[in-house]
Design a protein around this motif. Structure first.
Motif, PDB file in Angstrom:
ATOM      1  N   UNK A  28       0.948  -1.418   0.188  1.00  0.00           N
ATOM      2  CA  UNK A  28      -0.037  -0.011   0.124  1.00  0.00           C
ATOM      3  C   UNK A  28       0.962   1.269  -0.009  1.00  0.00           C
ATOM      4  N   UNK A  29       0.489   2.425  -0.713  1.00  0.00           N
ATOM      5  CA  UNK A  29       1.089   3.511  -0.753  1.00  0.00           C
ATOM      6  C   UNK A  29       0.385   4.434   0.227  1.00  0.00           C
ATOM      7  N   UNK A  30       1.148   4.921   1.316  1.00  0.00           N
ATOM      8  CA  UNK A  30       0.853   5.912   2.197  1.00  0.00           C
ATOM      9  C   UNK A  30       1.289   7.244   1.775  1.00  0.00           C
ATOM     10  N   UNK A  31       0.292   8.031   1.002  1.00  0.00           N
ATOM     11  CA  UNK A  31       0.582   9.400   0.562  1.00  0.00           C
ATOM     12  C   UNK A  31      -0.636  10.255   0.951  1.00  0.00           C
ATOM     13  N   UNK A  32      -1.346  10.227   2.136  1.00  0.00           N
ATOM     14  CA  UNK A  32      -2.275  10.946   2.423  1.00  0.00           C
ATOM     15  C   UNK A  32      -3.533  10.888   1.357  1.00  0.00           C
ATOM     16  N   UNK A  33      -3.575   9.829   0.652  1.00  0.00           N
ATOM     17  CA  UNK A  33      -4.753   9.681  -0.328  1.00  0.00           C
ATOM     18  C   UNK A  33      -4.538  10.271  -1.550  1.00  0.00           C
ATOM     19  N   UNK A  34      -3.562  10.928  -1.982  1.00  0.00           N
ATOM     20  CA  UNK A  34      -3.264  11.497  -3.203  1.00  0.00           C
ATOM     21  C   UNK A  34      -2.861  10.561  -4.281  1.00  0.00           C
ATOM     22  N   UNK A  35      -2.086   9.283  -3.706  1.00  0.00           N
ATOM     23  CA  UNK A  35      -1.467   8.572  -4.652  1.00  0.00           C
ATOM     24  C   UNK A  35      -0.125   8.822  -4.915  1.00  0.00           C
ATOM     25  N   UNK A  36       0.310   9.971  -4.485  1.00  0.00           N
ATOM     26  CA  UNK A  36       1.894  10.333  -4.623  1.00  0.00           C
ATOM     27  C   UNK A  36       2.419  10.148  -3.470  1.00  0.00           C
ATOM     28  N   UNK A  37       3.843  10.038  -3.592  1.00  0.00           N
ATOM     29  CA  UNK A  37       4.699  10.027  -2.519  1.00  0.00           C
ATOM     30  C   UNK A  37       5.081  11.596  -2.305  1.00  0.00           C
ATOM     31  N   UNK A  38       5.303  11.945  -0.999  1.00  0.00           N
ATOM     32  CA  UNK A  38       5.782  13.340  -0.911  1.00  0.00           C
ATOM     33  C   UNK A  38       7.236  13.458  -1.089  1.00  0.00           C
ATOM     34  N   UNK A  39       7.623  14.585  -1.323  1.00  0.00           N
ATOM     35  CA  UNK A  39       9.255  14.705  -1.582  1.00  0.00           C
ATOM     36  C   UNK A  39       9.836  14.860  -0.498  1.00  0.00           C
TER      37      UNK A  39
END
Length: 187
Positions: A28-39
């Protein structure tokens, strides 16, 4: 917090963090729901950062110095590849090799970020960052192949020969620094 109304002790938090570090990765990607990783993660704002084995170390630790050099080396190779694209066919052998080198440098960075001698390194993480001898053999073969087409060296080389060549010279010097710094974490 653990269960509702239960405040976890420092020991419980530490045990939970250690168990999470040893667990196999989630898909699973934990990205705050945006589907993107934070930089950015904000976890290193106080001068320490986390390795792949979840061990926290000061940002000026030898491992991070070596990681920075490997990262810089990948950038140098990328710059050289970009200039080479101006003078080579897009599917040319040199471009493919430089791209392969950049990809292997990402693998090298993963290995550097996972100190095998650390008790924090789970077995699956150590296996995941193993570096196949075939990568080294392939690179050495390419070096030998290019070396055969060059005249024998009788003096030091002044970095020149165009933008691609100069950036490959720079990559060579950064590589030497990465080799020197990469040995320190292993001692």
């Amino acid at each position: 917090r653990g269960a509702v109304g239960h405040v976890m002790s420092a020991g419980e938090l530490e045990n939970k963090a250690a168990a999470a570090a040893d667990a196999a990765p989630s898909t699973e990607i934990d990205s705050g729901g945006s589907g993107k990783f934070k930089l950015y993660t904000k976890t290193g704002d106080l001068g320490s950062s986390c390795l792949f084995n979840m061990e926290r170390r000061d940002k000026d630790d030898d491992v991070f110095e070596a990681l920075g050099d490997v990262d810089e080396l990948g950038v140098c190779v990328g710059i050289a590849r970009t200039f080479a694209e101006e003078h080579a066919e897009p599917d040319g052998e040199m471009l493919a090799r430089l791209l392969e080198i950049q990809s292997r440098l990402l693998d090298v960075g993963s290995a550097v970020a996972t100190p095998l001698q650390s008790s924090s390194t789970a077995e699956w993480k150590a296996r995941r960052v193993e570096f196949a001898e075939t990568h080294i053999t392939r690179l050495e073969g390419w070096i030998d192949e290019y070396d055969e087409s060059l005249p024998p060296l009788t003096t030091f080389i002044l970095p020149s020969g165009g933008k691609t060549a100069v950036h490959l010279h720079q990559a060579r010097t950064v590589c030497r620094r990465a080799e020197r710094r990469g040995g320190a974490p292993l001692r």
